[in-house]
Scaffold this motif. Structure first.
Motif, PDB file in Angstrom:
ATOM      1  N   SER A 207       0.870  -1.177   0.000  1.00 29.33           N
ATOM      2  CA  SER A 207       0.000   0.000   0.000  1.00 29.33           C
ATOM      3  C   SER A 207       0.908   1.228   0.000  1.00 29.33           C
ATOM      4  N   PRO A 208       1.412   1.627  -1.166  1.00 28.34           N
ATOM      5  CA  PRO A 208       2.455   2.651  -1.210  1.00 28.34           C
ATOM      6  C   PRO A 208       1.919   4.057  -0.952  1.00 28.34           C
ATOM      7  N   VAL A 209       2.836   4.926  -0.571  1.00 29.49           N
ATOM      8  CA  VAL A 209       2.563   6.368  -0.579  1.00 29.49           C
ATOM      9  C   VAL A 209       2.651   6.797  -2.039  1.00 29.49           C
ATOM     10  N   GLU A 210       1.572   7.350  -2.589  1.00 28.05           N
ATOM     11  CA  GLU A 210       1.516   7.587  -4.029  1.00 28.05           C
ATOM     12  C   GLU A 210       1.429   9.059  -4.401  1.00 28.05           C
ATOM     13  N   ASN A 211       2.156   9.390  -5.487  1.00 33.36           N
ATOM     14  CA  ASN A 211       1.976  10.649  -6.219  1.00 33.36           C
ATOM     15  C   ASN A 211       2.158  11.891  -5.350  1.00 33.36           C
ATOM     16  N   VAL A 212       3.090  11.833  -4.417  1.00 28.43           N
ATOM     17  CA  VAL A 212       3.446  13.005  -3.627  1.00 28.43           C
ATOM     18  C   VAL A 212       4.513  13.789  -4.386  1.00 28.43           C
ATOM     19  N   THR A 213       4.353  15.113  -4.485  1.00 22.97           N
ATOM     20  CA  THR A 213       5.337  15.963  -5.146  1.00 22.97           C
ATOM     21  C   THR A 213       5.850  17.009  -4.162  1.00 22.97           C
ATOM     22  N   ILE A 214       7.165  17.114  -4.055  1.00 23.52           N
ATOM     23  CA  ILE A 214       7.817  18.140  -3.247  1.00 23.52           C
ATOM     24  C   ILE A 214       8.559  19.051  -4.203  1.00 23.52           C
ATOM     25  N   THR A 215       8.230  20.342  -4.182  1.00 28.93           N
ATOM     26  CA  THR A 215       8.765  21.259  -5.182  1.00 28.93           C
ATOM     27  C   THR A 215       9.474  22.436  -4.526  1.00 28.93           C
ATOM     28  N   GLY A 216      10.700  22.706  -4.987  1.00 30.87           N
ATOM     29  CA  GLY A 216      11.415  23.924  -4.628  1.00 30.87           C
ATOM     30  C   GLY A 216      11.843  23.991  -3.178  1.00 30.87           C
ATOM     31  N   GLY A 217      12.536  25.093  -2.861  1.00 25.21           N
ATOM     32  CA  GLY A 217      12.974  25.335  -1.493  1.00 25.21           C
ATOM     33  C   GLY A 217      14.438  25.013  -1.290  1.00 25.21           C
ATOM     34  N   THR A 218      15.024  25.647  -0.277  1.00 23.80           N
ATOM     35  CA  THR A 218      16.407  25.405   0.117  1.00 23.80           C
ATOM     36  C   THR A 218      16.426  24.832   1.520  1.00 23.80           C
ATOM     37  N   VAL A 219      17.169  23.769   1.693  1.00 23.15           N
ATOM     38  CA  VAL A 219      17.289  23.098   2.988  1.00 23.15           C
ATOM     39  C   VAL A 219      18.745  23.118   3.417  1.00 23.15           C
ATOM     40  N   ARG A 220      18.996  23.551   4.631  1.00 21.55           N
ATOM     41  CA  ARG A 220      20.344  23.506   5.207  1.00 21.55           C
ATOM     42  C   ARG A 220      20.329  22.479   6.334  1.00 21.55           C
ATOM     43  N   SER A 221      21.105  21.419   6.187  1.00 25.77           N
ATOM     44  CA  SER A 221      21.068  20.341   7.173  1.00 25.77           C
ATOM     45  C   SER A 221      22.479  19.873   7.476  1.00 25.77           C
ATOM     46  N   ALA A 222      22.629  19.179   8.576  1.00 30.00           N
ATOM     47  CA  ALA A 222      23.921  18.619   8.976  1.00 30.00           C
ATOM     48  C   ALA A 222      23.771  17.138   9.276  1.00 30.00           C
ATOM     49  N   GLY A 223      23.224  16.412   8.337  1.00 36.76           N
ATOM     50  CA  GLY A 223      23.073  14.978   8.508  1.00 36.76           C
ATOM     51  C   GLY A 223      21.696  14.495   8.099  1.00 36.76           C
ATOM     52  N   GLY A 224      21.591  13.194   7.823  1.00 37.79           N
ATOM     53  CA  GLY A 224      20.318  12.622   7.416  1.00 37.79           C
ATOM     54  C   GLY A 224      19.964  12.981   5.990  1.00 37.79           C
ATOM     55  N   SER A 225      18.737  12.632   5.590  1.00 35.02           N
ATOM     56  CA  SER A 225      18.246  12.907   4.243  1.00 35.02           C
ATOM     57  C   SER A 225      17.228  14.029   4.264  1.00 35.02           C
ATOM     58  N   VAL A 226      17.248  14.848   3.237  1.00 36.92           N
ATOM     59  CA  VAL A 226      16.181  15.834   3.067  1.00 36.92           C
ATOM     60  C   VAL A 226      14.871  15.105   2.757  1.00 36.92           C
ATOM     61  N   VAL A 227      14.916  14.171   1.818  1.00 36.10           N
ATOM     62  CA  VAL A 227      13.766  13.316   1.503  1.00 36.10           C
ATOM     63  C   VAL A 227      14.240  11.869   1.581  1.00 36.10           C
ATOM     64  N   ASN A 228      13.606  11.098   2.451  1.00 37.63           N
ATOM     65  CA  ASN A 228      13.971   9.699   2.654  1.00 37.63           C
ATOM     66  C   ASN A 228      12.687   8.880   2.565  1.00 37.63           C
ATOM     67  N   ALA A 229      12.351   8.445   1.365  1.00 39.37           N
ATOM     68  CA  ALA A 229      11.043   7.835   1.100  1.00 39.37           C
ATOM     69  C   ALA A 229      11.124   6.317   1.152  1.00 39.37           C
ATOM     70  N   TYR A 230      10.133   5.703   1.817  1.00 42.88           N
ATOM     71  CA  TYR A 230       9.990   4.247   1.856  1.00 42.88           C
ATOM     72  C   TYR A 230       8.637   3.858   1.261  1.00 42.88           C
ATOM     73  N   TRP A 231       8.640   2.816   0.429  1.00 44.19           N
ATOM     74  CA  TRP A 231       7.412   2.286  -0.165  1.00 44.19           C
ATOM     75  C   TRP A 231       6.614   3.408  -0.831  1.00 44.19           C
ATOM     76  N   ALA A 232       7.294   4.159  -1.666  1.00 46.87           N
ATOM     77  CA  ALA A 232       6.677   5.252  -2.416  1.00 46.87           C
ATOM     78  C   ALA A 232       6.456   4.814  -3.858  1.00 46.87           C
ATOM     79  N   LYS A 233       5.445   5.390  -4.487  1.00 48.88           N
ATOM     80  CA  LYS A 233       5.157   5.102  -5.897  1.00 48.88           C
ATOM     81  C   LYS A 233       4.775   6.400  -6.595  1.00 48.88           C
ATOM     82  N   GLY A 234       5.457   6.682  -7.701  1.00 46.14           N
ATOM     83  CA  GLY A 234       5.116   7.844  -8.504  1.00 46.14           C
ATOM     84  C   GLY A 234       5.355   9.174  -7.814  1.00 46.14           C
TER      85      GLY A 234
END
Length: 265
Positions: A102-129
């Protein structure tokens, strides 16, 4: 046994699936073992003891009865079996299995600036489209920008990752873009500067191989180790129309790969 080109699956118990459901078909066979044969063995494990299994996403086209379904597409890999009597690998699973997703479907993340010190900005599991488009990641030390895990048909587009021109703590601490045990996921028009290993197509131990993942029209500048690696346990990766400006190593290819006009500079 279920093999390449098949479009019907019969299970030993009631499958409980409906038309339109997505499933993961996972083999009993260790894809990194000699059991796969010369034509299908997917290279060598990333480290000793790691195991990786043939596997692929499918959608139910028709429910024939409580134990039989027809698929919308054909099976890619050979020799899915109801037992492991044909296997010699100590890592073989008891049988091939299907798992409803039962995937997470058709999510769109658009634009933006991320400042991080570790980990993932987007870390998707069982995603589709799903799509990540135009995200800029400014990372002062180590970290990742987009990672597709156990996902299908997902894409990162026009993203940019920048690290400082200092050594990474480990090779894998600065992998900007990753596809892990995923199918038809990839990266288009993305940029990475000062990564350790900018693009990484791989698998997670004890899970399925990555299938038909891709890196297209991307640019890598000054990677510490290499611009891109495709591990054993991946199948049919595509590297097309990229520019890699490398002070040391070029691509680290450990799988069956399709390339076109990829340039190491």
């Amino acid at each position: 046994a279920l093999t390449t080109g098949a479009t019907q699956i019969t299970t030993t118990t009631a499958h409980g699936l409906s038309v339109g459901d997505w499933l993961l078909l996972t083999s009993q066979r260790d894809a990194l073992s000699t059991d796969a044969g010369d034509d299908w063995k997917l290279g060598h494990p990333t480290s000793g003891g790691n195991m990786c299994y043939f596997g692929e996403w499918h959608q139910v086209a028709q429910v024939v009865n409580t134990t039989t379904i027809n698929l919308r597409g054909a099976v890619l890999f050979p020799d899915y079996r109801p037992d492991k009597t044909k296997e010699t690998s100590t890592y073989a699973r008891a049988s091939a299995v299907i798992q409803k997703i039962s995937p997470v479907e058709n999510v769109t993340i658009t634009g933006g600036t991320v400042r991080s010190a570790g980990g993932s900005v987007v870390n998707a599991y069982w995603a589709k489209g799903c799509v990540v488009d135009g995200v800029r990641h400014e990372c002062p030390s180590n970290g990742y920008t987009v990672t597709w895990n156990n996902s299908y048909g997902c894409e990162a587009r026009n993203c940019t990752t920048t690290y400082p021109p200092t050594p990474a703590s480990t090779l894998t601490a600065r992998s900007s873009y990753k596809a892990v045990s995923s199918q038809e996921c990839g990266f288009v028009g993305c940029v990475s500067e000062n990564a350790a290993q900018a693009f990484d197509v791989t698998y997670r131990a004890k899970e399925t191989c990555s299938v038909h993942c891709y890196v297209r029209e991307c640019r890598v500048v000054s990677p510490e180790s290499n611009p891109l690696t495709t591990h054993g346990g991946t199948y049919g990766s595509q590297v097309v129309n990229n520019v890699f400006r490398c002070p040391s190593n070029g691509m680290a290819i450990r799988c069956l790969l399709y390339t076109s006009d990829a340039a190491d500079e």
